[in-house]
Design a protein around this motif. Sequence first.
Motif, mmCIF file in Angstrom:
data_model
loop_
_atom_site.group_PDB
_atom_site.id
_atom_site.type_symbol
_atom_site.label_atom_id
_atom_site.label_comp_id
_atom_site.label_asym_id
_atom_site.label_seq_id
_atom_site.Cartn_x
_atom_site.Cartn_y
_atom_site.Cartn_z
ATOM 1 N N ARG A 189 0.808 -1.225 0.000
ATOM 2 C CA ARG A 189 0.000 0.000 0.000
ATOM 3 C C ARG A 189 0.838 1.271 0.000
ATOM 4 N N CYS A 190 1.865 1.340 0.863
ATOM 5 C CA CYS A 190 2.583 2.612 1.016
ATOM 6 C C CYS A 190 4.062 2.551 0.673
ATOM 7 N N GLY A 191 4.619 1.347 0.496
ATOM 8 C CA GLY A 191 6.031 1.220 0.148
ATOM 9 C C GLY A 191 6.980 1.161 1.333
ATOM 10 N N ALA A 192 6.476 1.329 2.538
ATOM 11 C CA ALA A 192 7.315 1.235 3.743
ATOM 12 C C ALA A 192 7.765 -0.218 3.920
ATOM 13 N N PRO A 193 8.731 -0.462 4.782
ATOM 14 C CA PRO A 193 9.126 -1.856 5.029
ATOM 15 C C PRO A 193 7.935 -2.681 5.535
ATOM 16 N N ALA A 194 7.712 -3.815 4.905
ATOM 17 C CA ALA A 194 6.596 -4.687 5.292
ATOM 18 C C ALA A 194 6.962 -5.427 6.563
ATOM 19 N N THR A 195 5.988 -5.573 7.451
ATOM 20 C CA THR A 195 6.228 -6.251 8.723
ATOM 21 C C THR A 195 5.367 -7.492 8.889
ATOM 22 N N LEU A 196 4.359 -7.652 8.030
ATOM 23 C CA LEU A 196 3.509 -8.833 8.140
ATOM 24 C C LEU A 196 2.901 -9.212 6.801
ATOM 25 N N VAL A 197 2.441 -10.444 6.746
ATOM 26 C CA VAL A 197 1.790 -10.965 5.539
ATOM 27 C C VAL A 197 0.289 -10.942 5.778
ATOM 28 N N ASP A 198 -0.416 -10.334 4.857
ATOM 29 C CA ASP A 198 -1.866 -10.196 4.959
ATOM 30 C C ASP A 198 -2.530 -11.059 3.901
ATOM 31 N N HIS A 199 -3.706 -11.558 4.216
ATOM 32 C CA HIS A 199 -4.505 -12.278 3.229
ATOM 33 C C HIS A 199 -5.355 -11.254 2.486
ATOM 34 N N ILE A 200 -5.195 -11.174 1.182
ATOM 35 C CA ILE A 200 -5.926 -10.201 0.369
ATOM 36 C C ILE A 200 -7.421 -10.433 0.509
ATOM 37 N N LYS A 201 -7.825 -11.659 0.262
ATOM 38 C CA LYS A 201 -9.221 -12.040 0.475
ATOM 39 C C LYS A 201 -9.262 -12.784 1.808
ATOM 40 N N PRO A 202 -10.079 -12.338 2.754
ATOM 41 C CA PRO A 202 -10.139 -13.034 4.051
ATOM 42 C C PRO A 202 -10.437 -14.523 3.876
ATOM 43 N N HIS A 203 -9.653 -15.360 4.523
ATOM 44 C CA HIS A 203 -9.787 -16.811 4.340
ATOM 45 C C HIS A 203 -10.942 -17.404 5.134
ATOM 46 N N LYS A 204 -11.314 -16.793 6.244
ATOM 47 C CA LYS A 204 -12.435 -17.234 7.084
ATOM 48 C C LYS A 204 -12.417 -18.737 7.366
ATOM 49 N N GLY A 205 -11.212 -19.269 7.651
ATOM 50 C CA GLY A 205 -11.071 -20.672 8.010
ATOM 51 C C GLY A 205 -10.812 -21.610 6.838
ATOM 52 N N LYS A 239 -8.657 -23.379 4.619
ATOM 53 C CA LYS A 239 -7.218 -23.685 4.644
ATOM 54 C C LYS A 239 -6.569 -23.512 3.275
ATOM 55 N N ALA A 240 -7.277 -23.869 2.210
ATOM 56 C CA ALA A 240 -6.707 -23.711 0.866
ATOM 57 C C ALA A 240 -6.442 -22.231 0.580
ATOM 58 N N LEU A 241 -7.384 -21.390 0.907
ATOM 59 C CA LEU A 241 -7.223 -19.951 0.689
ATOM 60 C C LEU A 241 -6.177 -19.382 1.654
ATOM 61 N N PHE A 242 -6.125 -19.897 2.847
ATOM 62 C CA PHE A 242 -5.142 -19.454 3.836
ATOM 63 C C PHE A 242 -3.721 -19.646 3.313
ATOM 64 N N TRP A 243 -3.442 -20.814 2.723
ATOM 65 C CA TRP A 243 -2.086 -21.141 2.271
ATOM 66 C C TRP A 243 -1.810 -20.758 0.825
ATOM 67 N N ASP A 244 -2.772 -20.219 0.112
ATOM 68 C CA ASP A 244 -2.586 -19.803 -1.280
ATOM 69 C C ASP A 244 -1.745 -18.528 -1.320
ATOM 70 N N ARG A 245 -0.502 -18.640 -1.769
ATOM 71 C CA ARG A 245 0.408 -17.490 -1.779
ATOM 72 C C ARG A 245 -0.060 -16.376 -2.717
ATOM 73 N N ARG A 246 -0.898 -16.698 -3.668
ATOM 74 C CA ARG A 246 -1.444 -15.647 -4.544
ATOM 75 C C ARG A 246 -2.403 -14.747 -3.761
ATOM 76 N N ASN A 247 -2.837 -15.203 -2.603
ATOM 77 C CA ASN A 247 -3.742 -14.450 -1.745
ATOM 78 C C ASN A 247 -2.979 -13.689 -0.646
ATOM 79 N N TRP A 248 -1.660 -13.710 -0.690
ATOM 80 C CA TRP A 248 -0.848 -13.042 0.318
ATOM 81 C C TRP A 248 -0.342 -11.714 -0.213
ATOM 82 N N GLN A 249 -0.210 -10.743 0.686
ATOM 83 C CA GLN A 249 0.409 -9.476 0.319
ATOM 84 C C GLN A 249 1.208 -8.948 1.508
#
Length: 118
Positions: free
Chosen positions: A68-84, A86-96
């Motif tokens: 979002r802002c270009g600052a140093p990233a400190t955590l990995v966020d799920h782009i689309k909330p996984h809501k439990g 597991k496939a979406l949770f571990w899908d790296r295409r859903n990480w930012q």
Amino acid sequence: MPSRAPRACGLCGGVHAHGERCPKAEARHKERKALSDKKRPSAKARGYTAEWARESKRFLAVFSSCRRCGAPATLVDHIKPHKGDKALFWDRRNWQPLCTSCHSGAKQSQERLSSKGA
């Protein structure tokens, strides 16, 4: 610089300066938050295990800037909330990569708004 006029509180009937929170409203907010936290599963139960810590650390080693802002990233966020999901949770295409400020501020606000509309 002029300040805003005080407002009448609909909860306690008192008058509060702009930006001042009613003590009754504050207590009510804390009770709601505590109740919500009791119902929420633990981080481990939601999938945030040692394995997640390892994988997110690897991800941040490659993608080190906040999306979002270009600052140093400190955590990995799920782009689309996984809501439990597991496939979406571990899908790296859903990480930012996000900095804490962007994740805790704008991203959480966005998710709250989208969940209210659904």
